[in-house]
Design an enzyme around this catalytic site. Structure first.
Site, PDB file in Angstrom:
ATOM      1  N   LYS A 185      80.275  74.807  20.778  1.00 22.41           N
ATOM      2  CA  LYS A 185      79.144  73.881  20.724  1.00 22.41           C
ATOM      3  C   LYS A 185      79.283  72.733  21.729  1.00 22.41           C
ATOM      4  CE  LYS A 185      77.719  76.662  17.784  1.00 22.41           C
ATOM      5  NZ  LYS A 185      77.439  76.675  16.382  1.00 22.41           N
TER       6      LYS A 185
HETATM    7  C1  LIG Z   1      77.345  77.419  15.132  1.00 21.80           C
HETATM    8  C2  LIG Z   1      76.164  77.539  14.264  1.00 21.80           C
HETATM    9  C3  LIG Z   1      76.241  77.335  12.867  1.00 21.80           C
HETATM   10  C4  LIG Z   1      77.527  77.203  12.096  1.00 21.80           C
HETATM   11  O1  LIG Z   1      78.419  76.284  12.515  1.00 21.80           O
HETATM   12  P1  LIG Z   1      79.987  76.488  12.241  1.00 21.80           P
HETATM   13  O2  LIG Z   1      80.553  75.174  12.644  1.00 21.80           O
HETATM   14  O3  LIG Z   1      80.453  77.626  13.102  1.00 21.80           O
HETATM   15  O4  LIG Z   1      80.179  76.769  10.798  1.00 21.80           O
HETATM   16  C5  LIG Z   1      75.063  77.360  12.142  1.00 21.80           C
HETATM   17  N1  LIG Z   1      73.888  77.601  12.724  1.00 21.80           N
HETATM   18  C6  LIG Z   1      73.771  77.830  14.039  1.00 21.80           C
HETATM   19  C7  LIG Z   1      72.417  78.073  14.613  1.00 21.80           C
HETATM   20  C8  LIG Z   1      74.908  77.815  14.853  1.00 21.80           C
HETATM   21  O5  LIG Z   1      74.776  78.065  16.166  1.00 21.80           O
END
Ligand SMILES: *Cc1c(COP(=O)(O)O)cnc(C)c1O
Length: 380
Positions: A185
């Site tokens: 992210k």
């Molecule tokens: C990455 C992501 C999540 C979940 O986040 P984590 O930190 O991996 O649990 C949820 N929704 C979307 C759209 C994502 O890209």
């Protein structure tokens, strides 16, 4: 044959900064490693919330848990339903299951792959307790239309740190906004998440539920709420805080690359970037989502295109399978999301951290692949 692109792609996360090292070591040496002992997590939560125009923030172990926490804080539980889009990461829906509720999957709009407000309306019934727009790829979804459904709007902003719609930051468009700090992210500590909100009462519930049901003014072993330990560590917050100052520059970089990529792809028939959804004032370009038209590539399916691009040194991504396919979700078929499985490819964020020449390589590789495919049309 030499591939179009010999050079690699930028790594993500980028190398740690001096400030990150210092803050991380300060936590390590200070000995206050948990959020109940130190101050990094709370100070980061406040700073992040401020940066997205929200009054309060509560940090969590990851983004999935942030979604779970927001749902529970807004009253979602067993017997309830939450409407989620079909084209998203699986965690949007599994967080609903974690909260004890049922994910009801609604189709997306072909132009944006965002939750279709009309499809969401059709699936909204007496058991619906929340709706979860996903700001896919970093483009904010139409939260106004979803607010009119009359249930709390929980934003999945896991891909949208710094995005805005009509000038309002993603995360402050609904009743609660959830972000992820997982490795891929825009801001990351390897893992992590946050829920932001403007509502004091929601904040108090978020705080209590993520802190084993404690009250701020209550005792250590008093648990008037049913809660869990969902807290982030001080190490994560120490890594994250300095990134707030870097985010703007990175977003500008990716926006410039995305513009270049769009111009470059104008040379390639049948490979078209998804445009900015109406109302977008800032797209974060977590992904550049491209439409692949097999007809323009002599009938070769998407899988063959991705393999050929990888061989040219341009590793694109196949993207999601529609959640309507998974046996544990509810809702009907989702033709738009299901069609996207064969027609959508992604350029991921780290590739958009490269330079303009790299964007030319993406288009150049697609042209080489197209020429080759046209010499040998696909046949079963
Ligand atoms: C990455 C992501 C999540 C979940 O986040 P984590 O930190 O991996 O649990 C949820 N929704 C979307 C759209 C994502 O890209």
């Amino acid at each position: 044959m030499t591939p179009v692109r010999m050079q690699g792609w930028p790594q993500w996360p980028p190398p740690a900064t001096e400030e990150q090292r210092e803050r991380l070591l300060a936590v390590l040496d200070g000995g206050a490693w948990g959020a109940t002992a130190g101050t990094e997590t709370e100070s980061f939560a406040a700073a992040f919330a401020r940066s997205v125009g929200a009054a309060y923030g509560v940090c969590t172990v990851n983004g999935t848990v942030a979604l779970f926490l927001a749902l529970r804080a807004l009253g979602v539980g067993p017997g309830d339903e939450v409407v989620v889009p079909a084209y998203t990461f699986v965690a949007s829906a599994t967080a609903v299951v974690l909260a004890g509720a049922r994910p009801v999957v609604a189709d997306v709009l072909p132009g944006t792959l965002h939750l279709d407000p009309e499809a969401a309306r059709r699936l909204t019934g007496p058991r619906t307790r929340a709706v979860m727009p996903v700001h896919l790829a970093g483009a904010p979804a139409d939260t106004e239309a979803l607010r009119s459904l009359g249930v709390p709007v929980v934003e999945d902003a896991a891909q949208a740190h710094g995005a805005s719609r009509h000038g309002r930051p993603a995360g402050s468009l609904g009743h609660a906004g959830c972000f992820s700090f997982q490795s891929g992210k825009a801001m990351t500590a390897g893992e992590g998440g946050i829920v932001v909100t403007d509502d004091l009462e929601t904040y108090e519930r978020l705080w209590s539920l993520h802190n084993v049901g404690r009250r701020r003014d209550g005792g250590w072993y008093e648990h008037p709420e049913l809660g869990w330990n969902l807290r982030m560590t001080e190490f994560q917050a120490a890594l994250l805080h300095p990134q707030l100052a870097l985010l703007d520059g990175q977003l500008e970089h990716r926006a410039a690359r995305a513009a270049t990529l769009g111009r470059q792809l104008a040379r390639v028939e049948g490979l078209e970037p998804l445009g900015n959804p109406a109302g977008t004032t800032r797209h974060t370009w977590h992904l550049a989502v491209l439409r692949y038209d097999p007809v323009a590539f002599a009938g070769h399916p998407k899988r063959a295109f991705l393999d050929a691009m990888a061989a040219e040194g341009v590793p694109l991504d196949a993207g999601y399978r529609s959640l309507s396919r998974e046996p544990w979700t509810a809702g009907g078929p989702c033709p738009v999301a299901e069609a996207a499985e064969d027609t959508v490819v992604w350029v991921r964020q780290p590739m958009l951290m490269a330079d303009d020449a790299a964007m030319a390589d993406i288009a150049g590789a697609a042209l080489v692949v197209q020429r080759d495919f046209r010499r040998r049309p696909f046949s079963r």
